[in-house]
Design an enzyme around this catalytic site. Structure first.
Site: not given
Ligand code: 26V
Length: 814
Positions: A363, A552-553, A558, A660
């Site tokens: 992942h 999101k985290r 990111k 996702t």
């Protein structure tokens, strides 16, 4: 708050009166309350128990069927299962939403009100754990016999609250009102050893391990119900218990703490979920957790196999063990130990058996995220496993050398000798598996060229791709009931059983009436979210503005930082030219930072500081607002996603394995602004390049730019960027503490590892393209419809079918 679900073919309503009696019985005899004395939690528990009885009927039937047919079974080993709430989802999957609403109403209870007091089961950090939850639900739906294995943490992912703009953490307490979904199985208890020594050992032969310490693993089972109660699978979570919870002698001598020492040490194993998303948890307790749940799960599944089929040698025909990341990678060594030491199978045959049974999903490729364990720690805690790993390694390196005399053994070895001898868990998982998969096309191909390149040369067919998926039951029918209803009208109600027909929605993309329905549904979802935001933060957002969400985290790759920098640039531009026709936006952020990840916490602080300034500026207030929603979790995602107009998927190319959330937003009709990363590329393929806003460097370009040190030149080319960096570092958003962001900006100028600066200008321009689209509602809603229509393929049912066909080699009905 939850929207009402459709009373369509998917939810026939059913037996209100019977359900009412069942709820009353549970309230009386299982909880010991009367309607007069019952509180909301009592009603919720009674309703769940009533529903659970029915689920158990399906569950037992599924189990009986799979025993009878002797079918192959999937064992999904995962240290994380991010389930969220279960009541609404299980009701809807069971088609009992309407009946439950009616039954409760007759008892004077509001279904929607009690649904929202159910705590989230937050036994996961983010995408990896939520993926496991979607996959269990899909396996229950499709009829893949499966058992999920993990840990029953007393405390899930920490609770986040914001004080003075900063993230604070508090322990999560999901078990306060007990957990009505689970069934304790004390009869399924296993002894798990640690430490000690190995006796009677021969190379590649049997040995006996005599652990010096052991704890019990006790099973807790939760049924996961599939759509239309087609089937149910079991989530079996292990709780750690001490063998001797109380040293009576010590207690009687007055040593009350010492009397419980063993208990505390043992139970620490299942006490808390590791929140580390910034550095892999290197602590001994984490290794204990990993071995604890892996060993308990293997003992359980091998015992069951032998009970049913008599001999461990047929295991690969009847069991597929899927490793969700490397956290359960010790399964490779533990299964070898069981088969060689306990069942006297010779090494080569055992190795074939293990390899034919296990497969592994990777992942992440971030080097700092790949698990390694010091050899010294493994030798102390798991001496037999360390021997087995050395033996696997010796055989493997011998073979590699024989086949390729020039092979670089230091890159192939299970032991990394450069950082003080550490076991490479990804290598162990790779070698022990017949198939290894990545989670998007891009990620799987990067696996072949980066981290796993040397192994891939030797095993050129082992790496496969299975692009991630999401369950449409929770993320569309549940979270966005009104859109589901519209889809049923326009695509046919078979959509509830065959999400593939969602592509028919594309035919409506130019239909003004359908566009207006979609817009009205979105507006209602935005109002629902606006209520929540007002309650949680006190901010009243403008529901007519574009809702632009990044949830999101919080992680540097990111790039929430790039988003907030662009937000500041927009704010400055609005103030500089207030007379221009700016498109109104609400910038929504939510996400947790690992407690030790200081840079990520600074970014959260900056977002909140910017919000404080922007939201109080009368000049821009109508056109720009910034919101940070605290304590992001599955339930918050269920509120934000259906309300979003724009989905921010802006990771540095090559760094987000799949994503996702990107799929959930697009399925619900948000447009994506995103990089060429992870599954964004596949979303573009499916929705069409005119219907997604792509910007930024490619993974190859990122790779090539990494060596360069020209950040000042990059900044110099964008006046927007240089002005924002200057303002932030001077304290424009932290007047009470002007130096607060000096380090953040200085680090960025020094090393733009995540391409925050280098991608900024194309990102800013992409945002202006988004504005232009928003300014034309016909064009916008057309694109929204095409996003929804194009994303049926991202169903986790499709992903599970691929796993079943390509990896588990199991027949499934289509
Ligand atoms: C862990 C760490 C720890 C050390 C430093 C940085 C770092 C970065 C990420 C992670 C998480 C690794 C595992 C994980 O959660 N991966 C996520 O898996 C999702 C399901 O496949 C996928 O959609 C996400 O893209 C991926 O980040």
């Amino acid at each position: 708050m939850t929207a009402s679900r459709p009373r369509s073919a998917a939810d026939p309503g059913g037996d209100t009166a019977v359900l009412k009696q069942e709820i009353l019985r549970k309230l009386t005899y299982s909880i010991g309350k009367t309607p007069a004395t019952a509180g909301d939690h009592d009603w919720l528990t009674a309703a769940i128990l009533a529903l659970r009885d029915r689920i158990i009927d399906t569950w037992q039937q599924t189990t009986i069927d799979s025993y009878r047919t002797g079918r192959k079974r999937v064992y999904y080993l995962s240290l994380e299962f991010l389930i969220g709430r279960s009541f609404a989802n299980a009701l809807s999957n069971f088609g009992l939403t309407g009946a439950m609403r009616g039954a409760l109403a007759e008892l004077g209870v509001d279904l929607e009100a009690i649904e929202t007091i159910e705590p989230d089961a937050a036994l996961g950090n983010g995408g990896l754990g939520r993926l496991a939850a979607c996959y269990l639900e899909s396996m229950a739906t499709i009829g893949v016999p499966c058992r999920g294995y993990g840990i029953r943490y007393d405390h899930g992912l920490f609770k986040q609250f914001i004080a003075g703009g900063q993230q604070m953490e508090a322990p999560e307490e999901w078990l306060t009102f007990r957990n009505p979904w689970e069934l304790e199985r004390p009869e399924n208890t296993y002894q798990i050893g640690f430490g000690g020594a190995v006796v009677d050992t021969t190379p590649f032969g049997r040995a006996t391990w005599a652990p010096s310490e052991s704890v019990f693993a006790v099973a807790y089972d939760t049924p996961i119900i599939g759509w239309r109660s087609a089937g149910a699978v079991t989530l079996r979570l292990w709780r750690a218990r001490a063998e001797n919870p109380l040293q009576l002698k010590a207690f009687n001598e007055g040593d009350h703490l010492g009397a419980h020492a063993e208990r505390n040490r043992a139970e620490a194993i299942s006490s808390v979920l590791y929140p580390n998303d910034s550095t892999p948890a290197g602590q001994e307790l984490r290794l204990r957790q990993e071995y604890f749940f892996t060993a308990a799960s293997l003992q359980d599944l091998v015992r069951r196999h032998i009970q049913q089929f008599g001999n461990v040698r047929s295991l690969p025909e009847k069991a597929s063990i899927q490793l969700n990341d490397t956290h359960p990678a010790l399964a490779v060594a533990e299964l070898m130990r069981i088969v060689v030491d306990d069942h006297a199978v010779d090494w080569s045959e055992a190795w074939s058996l293990v390899n034919a049974t296990i497969s592994y999903t990777n992942h992440t490729l971030l080097p700092e995220a790949l698990e390694t364990w010091p050899v010294s720690l493994m030798e102390r805690l798991l001496p037999r496993h360390m021997q087995i790993i050395f033996a696997i390694n010796a055989r493997f390196l011998e073979r590699a050398l024989a086949e390729t005399p020039t092979a670089d053994l230091s890159r192939l070895s299970l032991i990394d000798e450069h950082h003080g001898r550490r076991v490479r868990m990804a290598h162990l998982a790779f070698l022990g598996s017949h198939t290894v998969n990545g989670v998007s096309e891009l990620h799987s191909s990067l696996m072949r060229t980066t981290v796993f390149e040397p192994l891939h040369r030797i095993f050129p067919t082992r790496i496969r791709n299975v692009t991630n998926g999401i369950t449409p039951r929770r993320w569309l029918f549940g979270a966005n009931a009104a859109l589901a209803e519209l889809l049923a009208e326009t695509c046919g109600s078979e959509i509830f059983d065959d999400i593939g027909v969602i592509d028919r929605f594309a035919r409506c993309c130019g239909d003004a009436a359908v566009q207006q329905r979609v817009a009205a549904i979105r507006l209602a979802n935005k109002e629902r979210l606006a209520d929540y935001i007002r309650r949680e933060t006190g901010i009243a957002v403008n529901v007519r503005a574009m809702f632009d969400a990044q949830i999101k985290r919080v992680h540097e790759y990111k790039r929430q930082l790039m988003n907030i920098i662009e937000t500041i640039a927009l704010y400055d531009a609005m103030r500089a030219e207030p007379y221009l026709d700016w498109q109104p936006r609400v910038k929504i952020f939510a996400g947790k930072a690992a407690s030790n990840y200081l840079t990520a916490k600074r970014v959260i602080n900056l977002i909140n500081d910017v919000a404080a300034v922007v939201n109080n500026d009368a000049m821009t207030r109508d056109r720009l607002q910034v919101v940070f929603i605290p304590n992001y979790n599955v339930s918050v995602a269920e509120l934000v996603i259906p309300a979003a107009d724009l989905s921010e998927q802006i990771s540095t190319a090559g760094m987000e394995a799949s994503g996702t959330g990107n799929m959930k937003f697009a399925l619900n009709g948000a447009l994506t602004i995103g990089t060429l990363d992870g599954a964004n590329l596949e979303i573009r393929e499916r929705v069409g390049e005119d219907n997604i806003v792509i910007f930024g460097m490619t993974a190859d370009e990122v790779e090539a730019a990494r060596g360069r040190s020209d950040t000042e030149a990059v900044i110099g080319r964008s006046p927007y960027l240089s002005d924002v960096l200057e303002a932030v570092s001077q304290g424009a958003f932290s007047p009470g503490d002007p130096g607060r962001y000096a380090d953040l900006v200085r680090d960025l100028r020094h090393n733009d590892w995540f391409m925050t600066l280098r991608d900024f200008e194309t990102y800013r321009q992409a945002q202006r393209r988004v504005d232009a689209l928003w300014a034309d509602p016909g064009a916008w809603w057309r694109r929204s419809i095409l996003n929804t229509a194009g994303c049926g393929w991202f169903s986790s049912d499709r992903a599970i079918r691929q796993y079943a066909a390509d990896i588990w080699h199991m027949p499934v009905e289509t």
